[in-house]
Structures are given as C-alpha cells and as structure tokens.
Design an enzyme around this catalytic site. Structure first.
Site, PDB file in Angstrom:
ATOM      1  N   ASN A   1       0.255  -0.851  -0.085  1.00 44.00           N
ATOM      2  CA  ASN A   1      -0.049   0.096  -0.168  1.00 44.00           C
ATOM      3  C   ASN A   1       0.891   1.010  -0.007  1.00 44.00           C
ATOM      4  O   ASN A   1       2.071   1.752  -0.099  1.00 44.00           O
ATOM      5  CB  ASN A   1      -0.691  -0.136   0.874  1.00 44.00           C
ATOM      6  CG  ASN A   1      -0.474  -0.110   1.809  1.00 44.00           C
ATOM      7  OD1 ASN A   1       0.637  -1.228   3.136  1.00 44.00           O
ATOM      8  ND2 ASN A   1      -0.931   0.617   4.054  1.00 44.00           N
TER       9      ASN A   1
ATOM     10  N   GLU B   1       0.747   5.076   0.871  1.00 42.75           N
ATOM     11  CA  GLU B   1      -0.200   6.661   1.217  1.00 42.75           C
ATOM     12  C   GLU B   1       0.180   7.914   0.720  1.00 42.75           C
ATOM     13  O   GLU B   1       1.719   7.912   0.912  1.00 42.75           O
ATOM     14  CB  GLU B   1      -0.553   6.450   2.812  1.00 42.75           C
ATOM     15  CG  GLU B   1      -1.085   4.994   3.056  1.00 42.75           C
ATOM     16  CD  GLU B   1      -0.960   4.555   4.791  1.00 42.75           C
ATOM     17  OE1 GLU B   1      -0.994   4.967   5.575  1.00 42.75           O
ATOM     18  OE2 GLU B   1      -2.304   3.756   5.283  1.00 42.75           O
TER      19      GLU B   1
ATOM     20  N   CYS C   1      -4.714   0.818  -2.519  1.00 42.63           N
ATOM     21  CA  CYS C   1      -3.739  -0.246  -1.548  1.00 42.63           C
ATOM     22  C   CYS C   1      -2.958  -1.360  -2.186  1.00 42.63           C
ATOM     23  O   CYS C   1      -2.744  -1.479  -3.776  1.00 42.63           O
ATOM     24  CB  CYS C   1      -5.423  -1.712  -2.000  1.00 42.63           C
ATOM     25  SG  CYS C   1      -6.539  -0.812  -0.732  1.00 42.63           S
TER      26      CYS C   1
ATOM     27  N   GLU D   1      -3.311  -4.766  -2.682  1.00 46.96           N
ATOM     28  CA  GLU D   1      -3.965  -5.787  -4.160  1.00 46.96           C
ATOM     29  C   GLU D   1      -3.804  -4.564  -5.405  1.00 46.96           C
ATOM     30  O   GLU D   1      -3.550  -5.157  -6.449  1.00 46.96           O
ATOM     31  CB  GLU D   1      -5.179  -6.207  -3.696  1.00 46.96           C
ATOM     32  CG  GLU D   1      -5.427  -6.915  -2.624  1.00 46.96           C
ATOM     33  CD  GLU D   1      -5.465  -5.880  -1.287  1.00 46.96           C
ATOM     34  OE1 GLU D   1      -4.851  -5.344  -1.205  1.00 46.96           O
ATOM     35  OE2 GLU D   1      -6.281  -5.822  -0.404  1.00 46.96           O
TER      36      GLU D   1
ATOM     37  N   CYS E   1     -10.550  -3.879   0.429  1.00 45.46           N
ATOM     38  CA  CYS E   1     -11.564  -3.944   0.356  1.00 45.46           C
ATOM     39  C   CYS E   1     -12.015  -3.602  -1.087  1.00 45.46           C
ATOM     40  O   CYS E   1     -11.911  -4.080  -1.914  1.00 45.46           O
ATOM     41  CB  CYS E   1     -11.215  -2.181   0.537  1.00 45.46           C
ATOM     42  SG  CYS E   1     -10.094  -1.758  -1.081  1.00 45.46           S
TER      43      CYS E   1
ATOM     44  N   CYS F   1     -10.833  -2.857  -4.181  1.00 51.25           N
ATOM     45  CA  CYS F   1     -10.320  -3.965  -5.087  1.00 51.25           C
ATOM     46  C   CYS F   1     -10.894  -4.779  -5.309  1.00 51.25           C
ATOM     47  O   CYS F   1     -10.766  -5.982  -6.279  1.00 51.25           O
ATOM     48  CB  CYS F   1      -8.522  -3.880  -3.876  1.00 51.25           C
ATOM     49  SG  CYS F   1      -7.820  -3.231  -3.792  1.00 51.25           S
TER      50      CYS F   1
HETATM   51  N1  THU Z   1      -5.263  -1.274   2.639  1.00 52.96           N
HETATM   52  C1  THU Z   1      -4.510  -2.246   1.485  1.00 52.96           C
HETATM   53  O1  THU Z   1      -3.542  -1.949   1.289  1.00 52.96           O
HETATM   54  N2  THU Z   1      -5.036  -3.611   1.186  1.00 52.96           N
HETATM   55  C2  THU Z   1      -5.824  -4.093   1.999  1.00 52.96           C
HETATM   56  O2  THU Z   1      -6.893  -5.438   1.658  1.00 52.96           O
HETATM   57  C3  THU Z   1      -6.981  -3.385   3.058  1.00 52.96           C
HETATM   58  C4  THU Z   1      -6.437  -1.786   3.277  1.00 52.96           C
HETATM   59  C5  THU Z   1      -4.666  -0.133   2.969  1.00 52.96           C
HETATM   60  C6  THU Z   1      -4.911   0.219   2.724  1.00 52.96           C
HETATM   61  C7  THU Z   1      -4.555   1.661   3.699  1.00 52.96           C
HETATM   62  O3  THU Z   1      -3.247   1.662   3.120  1.00 52.96           O
HETATM   63  C8  THU Z   1      -3.864   1.356   4.925  1.00 52.96           C
HETATM   64  O4  THU Z   1      -4.312   0.282   4.724  1.00 52.96           O
HETATM   65  C9  THU Z   1      -5.237   1.087   5.561  1.00 52.96           C
HETATM   66  O5  THU Z   1      -6.521   1.602   5.533  1.00 52.96           O
END
Ligand code: THU
Length: 131
Positions: free
Chosen positions: A44, A46, A55, A57, A88, A91
């Site tokens: 991920n 941010e 994310c 994925e 999420c 995704c």
């Molecule tokens: N996140 C993912 O990368 N994949 C998931 O399956 C759930 C959430 C990340 C997004 C964000 O950077 C952090 O987790 C918190 O939501």
C-alpha cells in the site's frame, strides 16, 4: 480449497516492508500469480491527501496489467493485524473484473489465515456481463 501458496506468502511478506503507510501505520503486502506462473507484488502507498491511497492489491494488479499479464490464478494478502485482512470494496471490484473467481489467501504475520473465493467476497458483482 488448496493450501496457502507459501511462495506468494513469502513475497507478500517481503514487499509489505516497503509499504508507504506513514499515516495509518497499517502495512499491507500482496502477491498475485499469473496463469503463466509469474508473480507480481505490491504494497500500500499512502500520501498526505489520504484519499489517493492505493491498496497493496491494486498496486500488484496494476503492475501485472501494465506488464501485459491478463490471466491470474491466486492472490495472497499479508498484514500484521490480529485477524486476516480482506481486500477493500474497491479492490474487490477490480480483482473480480481482472482476475475472476480466484482464491484470496489472507494471512496475518501473527499466525491466522483465511481463504475465500472472489465470488464469496464479492457476490452479485457488477461487471462487463451487465453492460
Ligand atoms: N489496505 C490495503 O492495502 N489493502 C487492504 O486489503 C486493506 C487496506 C491499506 C490501505 C491503507 O493504506 C491502509 O491499508 C489502511 O486502510
């Protein structure tokens, strides 16, 4: 369902260390296998807007698609949460559209695992068959 693919777990665990998660501190790693056997990983990412977060994925999926991969067999998602972390909603839509009914292996570094097919995670999906 088949056993959790350890090679993907290893790669997702490794790439998770690259997560850019300064805001949530929630690091995620993903590893996606193509039908041809190639593996694409993602973490991920941010940024200060928060809303533009991508994310793990989707990073793995975009890397794969942009390299020309089009057919996929399975994905592993690794976090350090107490419970295994599912993809999420955004995704799920994209994994369904581009990967179909693949198994999603959710793995916590604390030991728990869960496995679900995409059709269980994302039933009655909207996709090109609805157009
Ligand atoms: N996140 C993912 O990368 N994949 C998931 O399956 C759930 C959430 C990340 C997004 C964000 O950077 C952090 O987790 C918190 O939501």
């Amino acid at each position: 369902m088949t056993d959790i693919p350890e090679d993907l777990v290893e790669q997702a665990t490794r790439v998770r260390e690259n997560a850019v998660a300064d805001f949530s501190k929630f690091k995620v790693g993903a590893a996606l296998r193509t039908e041809g056997g190639d593996i694409f990983t993602g973490c991920n990412v941010e940024n200060a807007t928060l809303g533009l977060t991508v994310c793990a994925e989707r990073v793995a999926l975009w890397k794969a698609l942009s390299e020309g991969a089009r057919a996929f067999t399975e994905i592993v998602v690794v976090t350090a949460a107490d419970e295994p972390t599912p993809p999420c909603g955004a995704c799920r839509q994209l994994l369904w559209e581009f990967c179909g009914d693949i198994p999603v292996y959710m793995v916590s570094t604390k030991g728990k695992t869960d496995t679900m097919k995409m059709s269980e995670l994302f039933p009655r999906a909207f996709d090109k068959s609805d157009l």
